[in-house]
Design an enzyme around this catalytic site. Sequence first.
Site, PDB file in Angstrom:
ATOM      1  N   GLU A 161       0.766  -1.127   0.230  1.00  0.00           N
ATOM      2  CA  GLU A 161      -0.020  -0.003   0.106  1.00  0.00           C
ATOM      3  C   GLU A 161       0.724   1.348  -0.082  1.00  0.00           C
ATOM      4  OE1 GLU A 161      -3.068   0.117  -0.544  1.00  0.00           O
ATOM      5  OE2 GLU A 161      -3.927  -1.611   0.093  1.00  0.00           O
ATOM      6  N   HIS A 175      -2.803   2.278   8.423  1.00  0.00           N
ATOM      7  CA  HIS A 175      -4.212   1.807   7.914  1.00  0.00           C
ATOM      8  C   HIS A 175      -4.420   0.365   8.727  1.00  0.00           C
ATOM      9  CE1 HIS A 175      -6.870  -0.546   5.500  1.00  0.00           C
ATOM     10  NE2 HIS A 175      -6.074  -1.478   5.062  1.00  0.00           N
ATOM     11  N   HIS A 196      -7.636  -2.787  10.011  1.00  0.00           N
ATOM     12  CA  HIS A 196      -9.066  -3.285   9.873  1.00  0.00           C
ATOM     13  C   HIS A 196      -9.794  -3.044  11.216  1.00  0.00           C
ATOM     14  CE1 HIS A 196      -6.760  -5.761   6.873  1.00  0.00           C
ATOM     15  NE2 HIS A 196      -6.958  -4.500   6.455  1.00  0.00           N
ATOM     16  N   HIS A 228     -13.480  -3.050   4.319  1.00  0.00           N
ATOM     17  CA  HIS A 228     -11.959  -3.205   4.348  1.00  0.00           C
ATOM     18  C   HIS A 228     -11.559  -2.940   5.555  1.00  0.00           C
ATOM     19  CE1 HIS A 228      -8.077  -3.237   1.876  1.00  0.00           C
ATOM     20  NE2 HIS A 228      -7.528  -3.423   3.487  1.00  0.00           N
TER      21      HIS A 228
END
Length: 273
Positions: A117, A140, A142, A211
């Site tokens: 990413e 980032h 989840h 996501h």
Amino acid sequence: MTKDIMDAVFIKEMAKTTSNLYRLGWDERNGGNITYLLDEKEVVEYLDVKQIIRTIPMDFDGKKLAGKYFLVTGSGKYFKNVEEAPAVNLGVIQVSEDGKAVHLLWGYTDSGLPTSELPAHFMSHIARLSVDPENRVVMHCHATHLLAMTFTHELTEREFTRTLWQMCTECLVVFPEGVGIIPWLVPGTNEIGEATSEKMKENRLIVWPHHGIYGAGKSMDETFGLIETAEKAAEVYTIVMSQGGIKQAITDEQLKALGERFGVEAKAGYLIN
């Protein structure tokens, strides 16, 4: 003579944060990634920046970040392993002058690579730095309840934000600009990076439906705390809905009073006049 990089504050911060993200269940397996913009002064205390281990090409124009240093989680790496083996799971990289590659200065000792990413992270750094020169972290993960909300809640930024604000008093204070939401897109692509970075110009929290979430901030603590606050609100919402739904909540008048007390202003149009 340079110092031992294992004593560097930025390594310790990254190791602690990745461990916490794993412990909370927000970064299962090799899920999640973090990029940490480093100051050259702190890097040269621990590394000879002229000693390039290898150069890694990028499918992204990173020229706006040319010469900048980042601590980056590795591709395919498990956050649960970072604390025990930082040199395997992390890397210190410098963006090349032409912006087409990164130079590895430390880490990825098993021939690893930066997170897949990286384009989304770099685009987000560029966007945030354009509005906040002090931004240093893009994260980032989840986050479980925020992720769940993207299946059951209306996916408009205004309504999603309002629900989070109404669940915990601190939310408006922590993210008065609200949350951004992009469409579902394939991860690891420039397309998802472009969509995320466009939202990053106005928001520090970006929801990737079905996501996870992206957060940005001036420090590791600020960024982690930003996501943590939104996730707590999403958890409260989940519990409330399982108990039969909302019967009362923080009103718009109360949110306005909260903003006045703490010197923040809710995003225009999000509260009812």
